[in-house]
Design a protein around this motif. Structure first.
Motif, PDB file in Angstrom:
ATOM      1  N   ALA A  71      24.087 -13.658  -0.695  1.00 47.39           N
ATOM      2  CA  ALA A  71      25.306 -12.845  -0.779  1.00 47.39           C
ATOM      3  C   ALA A  71      25.897 -12.882  -2.187  1.00 47.39           C
ATOM      4  O   ALA A  71      27.107 -12.853  -2.367  1.00 47.39           O
ATOM      5  N   LEU A  72      25.024 -12.923  -3.203  1.00 48.04           N
ATOM      6  CA  LEU A  72      25.476 -12.950  -4.592  1.00 48.04           C
ATOM      7  C   LEU A  72      25.365 -11.603  -5.271  1.00 48.04           C
ATOM      8  O   LEU A  72      25.804 -11.446  -6.407  1.00 48.04           O
ATOM      9  N   TRP A  73      24.783 -10.636  -4.602  1.00 51.37           N
ATOM     10  CA  TRP A  73      24.459  -9.361  -5.233  1.00 51.37           C
ATOM     11  C   TRP A  73      25.018  -8.257  -4.356  1.00 51.37           C
ATOM     12  O   TRP A  73      25.047  -8.382  -3.128  1.00 51.37           O
ATOM     13  N   HIS A  74      25.418  -7.179  -4.955  1.00 56.28           N
ATOM     14  CA  HIS A  74      25.949  -6.058  -4.185  1.00 56.28           C
ATOM     15  C   HIS A  74      24.827  -5.257  -3.530  1.00 56.28           C
ATOM     16  O   HIS A  74      24.805  -4.028  -3.604  1.00 56.28           O
ATOM     17  N   GLY A  75      23.892  -5.955  -2.918  1.00 51.70           N
ATOM     18  CA  GLY A  75      22.840  -5.269  -2.195  1.00 51.70           C
ATOM     19  C   GLY A  75      22.031  -4.295  -3.019  1.00 51.70           C
ATOM     20  O   GLY A  75      21.422  -3.373  -2.495  1.00 51.70           O
ATOM     21  N   GLY A  76      22.011  -4.468  -4.329  1.00 52.30           N
ATOM     22  CA  GLY A  76      21.279  -3.557  -5.180  1.00 52.30           C
ATOM     23  C   GLY A  76      22.166  -2.506  -5.801  1.00 52.30           C
ATOM     24  O   GLY A  76      21.712  -1.682  -6.597  1.00 52.30           O
ATOM     25  N   LEU A  77      23.453  -2.512  -5.481  1.00 52.69           N
ATOM     26  CA  LEU A  77      24.326  -1.429  -5.929  1.00 52.69           C
ATOM     27  C   LEU A  77      24.676  -1.503  -7.406  1.00 52.69           C
ATOM     28  O   LEU A  77      25.284  -0.587  -7.951  1.00 52.69           O
ATOM     29  N   TYR A  78      24.344  -2.592  -8.079  1.00 45.41           N
ATOM     30  CA  TYR A  78      24.551  -2.622  -9.522  1.00 45.41           C
ATOM     31  C   TYR A  78      23.674  -1.583 -10.205  1.00 45.41           C
ATOM     32  O   TYR A  78      24.084  -0.891 -11.120  1.00 45.41           O
ATOM     33  N   ASP A  79      22.441  -1.488  -9.767  1.00 44.35           N
ATOM     34  CA  ASP A  79      21.507  -0.599 -10.451  1.00 44.35           C
ATOM     35  C   ASP A  79      20.631   0.166  -9.471  1.00 44.35           C
ATOM     36  O   ASP A  79      19.488   0.471  -9.760  1.00 44.35           O
ATOM     37  N   VAL A  80      21.178   0.467  -8.292  1.00 44.50           N
ATOM     38  CA  VAL A  80      20.359   1.096  -7.266  1.00 44.50           C
ATOM     39  C   VAL A  80      19.832   2.450  -7.710  1.00 44.50           C
ATOM     40  O   VAL A  80      18.705   2.843  -7.374  1.00 44.50           O
ATOM     41  N   MET A  81      20.589   3.190  -8.510  1.00 45.92           N
ATOM     42  CA  MET A  81      20.113   4.489  -8.954  1.00 45.92           C
ATOM     43  C   MET A  81      18.989   4.353  -9.974  1.00 45.92           C
ATOM     44  O   MET A  81      18.129   5.230 -10.095  1.00 45.92           O
ATOM     45  N   ASP A  82      19.000   3.246 -10.723  1.00 50.79           N
ATOM     46  CA  ASP A  82      17.896   2.997 -11.645  1.00 50.79           C
ATOM     47  C   ASP A  82      16.671   2.496 -10.892  1.00 50.79           C
ATOM     48  O   ASP A  82      15.544   2.925 -11.145  1.00 50.79           O
ATOM     49  N   ALA A  83      16.891   1.566  -9.957  1.00 47.04           N
ATOM     50  CA  ALA A  83      15.779   1.005  -9.195  1.00 47.04           C
ATOM     51  C   ALA A  83      15.219   2.017  -8.203  1.00 47.04           C
ATOM     52  O   ALA A  83      14.042   1.972  -7.851  1.00 47.04           O
ATOM     53  N   ARG A  84      16.068   2.936  -7.724  1.00 44.05           N
ATOM     54  CA  ARG A  84      15.680   3.920  -6.720  1.00 44.05           C
ATOM     55  C   ARG A  84      15.114   3.232  -5.481  1.00 44.05           C
ATOM     56  O   ARG A  84      14.156   3.702  -4.857  1.00 44.05           O
ATOM     57  N   PHE A  85      15.727   2.126  -5.147  1.00 45.78           N
ATOM     58  CA  PHE A  85      15.350   1.344  -3.976  1.00 45.78           C
ATOM     59  C   PHE A  85      16.653   0.893  -3.329  1.00 45.78           C
ATOM     60  O   PHE A  85      17.440   0.170  -3.930  1.00 45.78           O
ATOM     61  N   GLY A 121       0.811  -1.210   0.000  1.00 46.63           N
ATOM     62  CA  GLY A 121       0.000   0.000   0.000  1.00 46.63           C
ATOM     63  C   GLY A 121       0.843   1.258   0.000  1.00 46.63           C
ATOM     64  O   GLY A 121       0.521   2.244  -0.680  1.00 46.63           O
ATOM     65  N   GLY A 122       1.945   1.234   0.748  1.00 46.28           N
ATOM     66  CA  GLY A 122       2.818   2.395   0.792  1.00 46.28           C
ATOM     67  C   GLY A 122       3.647   2.554  -0.465  1.00 46.28           C
ATOM     68  O   GLY A 122       3.730   3.649  -1.044  1.00 46.28           O
ATOM     69  N   ALA A 123       4.261   1.475  -0.924  1.00 49.88           N
ATOM     70  CA  ALA A 123       5.172   1.551  -2.073  1.00 49.88           C
ATOM     71  C   ALA A 123       4.469   1.986  -3.345  1.00 49.88           C
ATOM     72  O   ALA A 123       5.037   2.702  -4.174  1.00 49.88           O
ATOM     73  N   THR A 124       3.225   1.554  -3.532  1.00 48.43           N
ATOM     74  CA  THR A 124       2.506   1.891  -4.764  1.00 48.43           C
ATOM     75  C   THR A 124       2.037   3.341  -4.803  1.00 48.43           C
ATOM     76  O   THR A 124       1.566   3.806  -5.848  1.00 48.43           O
ATOM     77  N   ALA A 125       2.168   4.062  -3.699  1.00 45.87           N
ATOM     78  CA  ALA A 125       1.805   5.470  -3.687  1.00 45.87           C
ATOM     79  C   ALA A 125       2.969   6.353  -4.125  1.00 45.87           C
ATOM     80  O   ALA A 125       2.809   7.567  -4.267  1.00 45.87           O
ATOM     81  N   LEU A 126       4.134   5.758  -4.349  1.00 48.14           N
ATOM     82  CA  LEU A 126       5.321   6.490  -4.750  1.00 48.14           C
ATOM     83  C   LEU A 126       5.503   6.458  -6.265  1.00 48.14           C
ATOM     84  O   LEU A 126       4.889   5.644  -6.959  1.00 48.14           O
ATOM     85  N   ASP A 127       6.376   7.308  -6.763  1.00 48.83           N
ATOM     86  CA  ASP A 127       6.710   7.365  -8.182  1.00 48.83           C
ATOM     87  C   ASP A 127       8.133   6.844  -8.359  1.00 48.83           C
ATOM     88  O   ASP A 127       9.088   7.530  -7.986  1.00 48.83           O
ATOM     89  N   PRO A 128       8.309   5.649  -8.916  1.00 45.18           N
ATOM     90  CA  PRO A 128       9.651   5.066  -9.053  1.00 45.18           C
ATOM     91  C   PRO A 128      10.592   5.854  -9.959  1.00 45.18           C
ATOM     92  O   PRO A 128      11.797   5.596  -9.967  1.00 45.18           O
ATOM     93  N   THR A 129      10.065   6.798 -10.711  1.00 40.80           N
ATOM     94  CA  THR A 129      10.936   7.613 -11.570  1.00 40.80           C
ATOM     95  C   THR A 129      11.471   8.849 -10.850  1.00 40.80           C
ATOM     96  O   THR A 129      12.407   9.490 -11.327  1.00 40.80           O
ATOM     97  N   ARG A 130      10.875   9.184  -9.702  1.00 38.45           N
ATOM     98  CA  ARG A 130      11.303  10.385  -8.978  1.00 38.45           C
ATOM     99  C   ARG A 130      11.690  10.108  -7.533  1.00 38.45           C
ATOM    100  O   ARG A 130      12.609  10.735  -6.996  1.00 38.45           O
ATOM    101  N   ASP A 131      11.003   9.199  -6.876  1.00 37.21           N
ATOM    102  CA  ASP A 131      11.164   8.990  -5.445  1.00 37.21           C
ATOM    103  C   ASP A 131      12.251   7.960  -5.149  1.00 37.21           C
ATOM    104  O   ASP A 131      12.778   7.318  -6.054  1.00 37.21           O
ATOM    105  N   PHE A 132      12.575   7.802  -3.878  1.00 37.66           N
ATOM    106  CA  PHE A 132      13.629   6.861  -3.490  1.00 37.66           C
ATOM    107  C   PHE A 132      13.233   6.205  -2.177  1.00 37.66           C
ATOM    108  O   PHE A 132      12.828   6.881  -1.225  1.00 37.66           O
ATOM    109  N   VAL A 133      13.376   4.884  -2.134  1.00 41.48           N
ATOM    110  CA  VAL A 133      12.977   4.097  -0.964  1.00 41.48           C
ATOM    111  C   VAL A 133      14.212   3.611  -0.221  1.00 41.48           C
ATOM    112  O   VAL A 133      15.155   3.099  -0.827  1.00 41.48           O
ATOM    113  N   PHE A 134      14.179   3.735   1.104  1.00 47.69           N
ATOM    114  CA  PHE A 134      15.260   3.266   1.966  1.00 47.69           C
ATOM    115  C   PHE A 134      14.696   2.179   2.882  1.00 47.69           C
ATOM    116  O   PHE A 134      14.023   2.485   3.870  1.00 47.69           O
TER     117      PHE A 134
END
Length: 345
Positions: free
Chosen positions: A101-115, A63-76
């Motif tokens: 432990a196979l992924w850099h915690g999202g750091l490959y594309d964190v700026m694209d995912a904005r998460f 409910g909370g996540a879908t109220a955001l805009d993934p092209t502008r907002d950022f989730v922590f």
């Protein structure tokens, strides 16, 4: 003060939301529930060393996540926001591979995912979100930061400092507390003075909202209002979504040692998925055939993610030295060179 229990409501309403949105909410919640079940199975099979369940908190997260805009907002996020990541559009095989432990915690594309990356520091995402929000405003952007944290984290000094700073500087940030009523083995009444996290907002001069965390429509509406307020320069909002952690704190925990499981059973009867399914039918937004189809599609998607995570290859060892700094340091370069020499021996 006795612990707070269920609101007593046995139904929710979604008439104020569009049929398309409510079906999307149901689809994401259903997929998250199925993926959560698959993830627990992967831990039992030894694929994941540990896992934290989101069961019962899907409405609060989706409910909370879908109220955001993934092209502008950022989730922590913290370490329990799998359903929020899914609803926000994060690539889920990579996200879930963090548990191997196979992924850099999202750091490959964190700026694209904005998460942001999974964060196990209690209260850690909250000051990060405020910092991003201040930076976003300074650069003239319209983005809003969302900081997830739990009722236990609300007792951390970092959370107080972040809320106070955000209030002083009217940062465009939402402090989203999933109050699942247990800080690991400590109940609310033993660690939340005053009984409410949302009520603390008044002390920082910001908005505070207490919402039924098992009512996805109520959560979405409250979050959407907070997003609009922040985007228009109205400053932060504290949202306290009252829900319940029906599973143990993690797969390493035995909740039967410290809580009455009858309480958890009562909350399971108020399952957010069951409530939403009934509300969709009552509002005429979907019928049982529609929902059965969504259930089947969601189960298939969860299985594909499960298989992708389980079969994902281990990364090359050289990746230990990438995504550490924006510009590498002399010391890191030396370590990388030493590693290469040892590999080549």
């Amino acid at each position: 003060m006795p612990p707070r229990e269920s609101t007593g409501q046995d139904s929710i309403t979604v008439e104020h939301l569009s049929p398309e949105l409510t079906r999307r909410l149901y689809r994401d919640m259903r997929t998250a529930r199925d993926l959560d079940t698959e993830a627990i199975a992967l831990q039992r099979q030894g694929v994941f060393p540990a896992y934290v369940s989101v069961r019962g908190q899907e409405a609060a997260q989706v409910g909370g996540a879908t109220a955001l805009d993934p092209t502008r907002d950022f989730v922590f996020p913290t370490y329990r926001e799998m359903a929020a990541a899914l609803a926000y559009g994060v690539e889920m095989v990579g996200y879930m591979a963090t548990h191997r432990a196979l992924w850099h915690g999202g750091l490959y594309d964190v700026m694209d995912a904005r998460f942001g990356a999974i964060n196990a520091v209690v209260g850690g995402p909250v000051p990060h979100a405020v910092g991003w929000a201040i930076g976003e405003r300074l650069r003239g952007g319209e983005g809003v930061a969302m900081a997830y944290f739990g009722d236990g984290a609300s007792s951390e000094g970092d959370v107080h400092e972040a809320m106070n700073f955000a209030g002083v500087f009217t940062a465009p940030v939402i402090f989203f507390c999933q109050n699942n009523q247990w800080a690991l083995s400590v109940p609310n009444h033993r660690q939340v003075a005053g009984g409410s996290i949302a009520a603390r907002a008044q002390g920082y001069g910001i908005e505070g909202v207490l919402v039924d965390g098992n009512d996805v429509g109520a959560v979405h509406t409250a979050t959407a209002k907070a997003v609009q307020r922040a985007r228009e320069g109205g400053g932060p909002t504290v949202i306290e979504a009252l829900t319940y952690r029906v599973e143990p704190h993690s797969t390493s925990d035995d909740s039967a040692r410290y809580r009455d499981e009858e309480e958890a059973a009562r909350w399971r009867e108020r399952d957010p998925l069951t409530l939403l399914r009934a509300a969709l039918v009552e509002a005429g937004h979907a019928d049982e055939v529609d929902l059965d189809r969504i259930d089947a599609e969601s189960a298939e998607r969860a299985e594909r993610i499960r298989d992708g995570v389980a079969e994902a290859p281990e990364p090359h060892g050289s990746e230990l030295f990438t995504h550490v700094f924006r510009e590498t340091t002399e010391e890191l370069t030396r370590q990388h060179r030493t590693w290469q020499e040892e590999v080549e021996l």
